[in-house]
Design an enzyme around this catalytic site. Structure first.
Site, PDB file in Angstrom:
ATOM      1  N   GLY A  13      29.300 117.601  95.612  1.00 15.24           N
ATOM      2  CA  GLY A  13      28.736 118.537  94.356  1.00 15.24           C
ATOM      3  C   GLY A  13      29.538 118.311  92.770  1.00 15.24           C
ATOM      4  CB  SER A  14      30.030 115.387  90.625  1.00 11.55           C
ATOM      5  OG  SER A  14      28.417 114.481  90.803  1.00 11.55           O
ATOM      6  CG  ASN A  15      24.287 117.495  89.202  1.00 12.40           C
ATOM      7  OD1 ASN A  15      24.464 117.062  87.783  1.00 12.40           O
ATOM      8  ND2 ASN A  15      24.012 115.921  89.818  1.00 12.40           N
ATOM      9  CG  LEU A  85      19.828 116.919 100.415  1.00  6.38           C
ATOM     10  CD1 LEU A  85      20.911 116.713 101.684  1.00  6.38           C
ATOM     11  CD2 LEU A  85      19.109 116.295 100.296  1.00  6.38           C
ATOM     12  CG  ASN A 102      15.966 120.109  91.834  1.00  9.85           C
ATOM     13  OD1 ASN A 102      16.948 120.065  92.581  1.00  9.85           O
ATOM     14  ND2 ASN A 102      15.283 119.020  92.623  1.00  9.85           N
ATOM     15  CG  HIS A 104      14.035 114.091  91.304  1.00 10.94           C
ATOM     16  ND1 HIS A 104      14.627 114.701  92.790  1.00 10.94           N
ATOM     17  CD2 HIS A 104      13.604 113.011  91.309  1.00 10.94           C
ATOM     18  CE1 HIS A 104      13.744 113.370  93.389  1.00 10.94           C
ATOM     19  NE2 HIS A 104      13.314 112.721  92.583  1.00 10.94           N
ATOM     20  CG  ASP A 145      11.600 116.757  94.427  1.00 11.42           C
ATOM     21  OD1 ASP A 145      12.994 117.343  93.689  1.00 11.42           O
ATOM     22  OD2 ASP A 145      12.316 115.426  95.225  1.00 11.42           O
ATOM     23  CD  GLU A 174      21.341 113.477  89.133  1.00 18.49           C
ATOM     24  OE1 GLU A 174      21.952 114.413  89.258  1.00 18.49           O
ATOM     25  OE2 GLU A 174      21.703 112.389  88.977  1.00 18.49           O
TER      26      GLU A 174
HETATM   27  C1  GRF Z   1      22.123 114.253  92.451  1.00 14.59           C
HETATM   28  O1  GRF Z   1      21.524 113.269  92.212  1.00 14.59           O
HETATM   29  C2  GRF Z   1      21.325 114.893  92.390  1.00 14.59           C
HETATM   30  O2  GRF Z   1      20.223 114.466  91.163  1.00 14.59           O
HETATM   31  C3  GRF Z   1      20.552 114.886  93.826  1.00 14.59           C
HETATM   32  O3  GRF Z   1      21.613 114.940  94.634  1.00 14.59           O
HETATM   33  C4  GRF Z   1      22.604 114.509  93.616  1.00 14.59           C
HETATM   34  C5  GRF Z   1      23.898 115.405  94.121  1.00 14.59           C
HETATM   35  O4  GRF Z   1      24.839 114.900  93.811  1.00 14.59           O
HETATM   36  N1  GRF Z   1      19.627 115.662  93.758  1.00 14.59           N
HETATM   37  P1  GRF Z   1      26.342 116.468  93.324  1.00 14.59           P
HETATM   38  O5  GRF Z   1      26.589 116.597  95.202  1.00 14.59           O
HETATM   39  O6  GRF Z   1      25.270 116.957  92.254  1.00 14.59           O
HETATM   40  O7  GRF Z   1      27.067 115.183  93.009  1.00 14.59           O
END
Ligand code: GRF
Length: 233
Positions: A13-15, A85, A102, A104, A145, A174
């Site tokens: 979940g870093s995003n 996923l 999304n 990617h 995608d 990202e």
């Molecule tokens: C990221 O690289 C995103 O682009 C991909 O999965 C990864 C998720 O990373 N779809 P995080 O869980 O947000 O750290």
């Protein structure tokens, strides 16, 4: 009233974190608010990150209808997939057309599609010998995608890179791109228009080569500023 956002994610979940931090920093200027974080993986790190912010969490299981119901129960208006996923059922992508995005970790359409996630994406880029990779934020349709591209930002691939070093470089981008696009979408500054076109899309425009070739954390503020300017907040 700000747009009610759900984040779907399967991993650390870093995003999600970058998105929460960005919306917090925008304060009353933010276009939306995360009201639900849902995952298919009961132990996923995203749940803890969401709970720390007192955001409602849920584990998705079962039929396509269960996701639809969950989104409905929380009054969700915008869905952000951040490392999710699972396939999103057609029922949901149709209902949320233009309201589901999304992130990617490659420049789509390269290195995307079913089975292309995590380190596999970056290993494929290394194996192909590409000199540039990057991040893409796109609308989600009924194929993996595949939906209309909203934003892309490139990063260099160096001869000494492996999948891990490349992944880290792409992830930096990202974290800059995804939150800004989600916020702009929530504020309707980005829209899916007729013919599967995107109004308000964002792409590095070659105006500052340093931002491409010297991308490192020290350039983050500059890149963020450029993305903000492109999004014309
Ligand atoms: C990221 O690289 C995103 O682009 C991909 O999965 C990864 C998720 O990373 N779809 P995080 O869980 O947000 O750290």
């Amino acid at each position: 009233m700000t747009t009610r956002i759900a984040v779907l994610a399967s991993g650390g979940g870093s995003n999600l974190q970058a998105l929460m931090d960005h919306l917090d920093a925008r304060g009353s200027e933010r276009g939306g608010e995360i009201v639900l974080v849902a995952t298919d993986r009961p132990g996923a790190g995203v749940l803890e990150r969401a709970s720390e912010r007192r955001i409602a969490t849920a584990t998705i299981s079962g039929t396509p209808d269960s996701l639809s119901r969950l989104l409905e129960e929380h009054g969700i208006e915008l869905i952000a997939l951040a490392g999710y996923l699972c396939f999103v059922p057609d029922k949901v992508t149709k209902k949320y057309a233009g309201k589901i995005v999304n992130v990617h970790p490659s420049l789509l359409p390269a290195f995307g599609g079913a089975g292309m996630y995590g380190m596999k994406v970056h290993q494929a880029a290394i194996d192909a010998g590409v000199r540039v990779s990057g991040a893409t934020v796109h609308f989600v349709d009924s194929q993996y995608d595949h939906g209309a591209i909203i934003a892309q930002w490139p990063v260099p691939v160096y001869p000494m890179d492996d999948a891990r070093t490349l992944a880290a470089r792409v992830l930096t981008v990202e974290h800059l791109l995804f939150p800004r696009v989600v916020d702009a979408l929530a504020a309707s500054r980005i829209r899916l228009t007729t013919g599967n076109r995107v109004s308000g899309s964002v792409t590095w425009q070659g105006t500052n080569e340093d931002q491409l070739f010297a991308i490192a954390s020290s350039h983050s503020a500059e890149i963020a500023g450029t993305i903000d300017a492109l999004l014309q907040r």
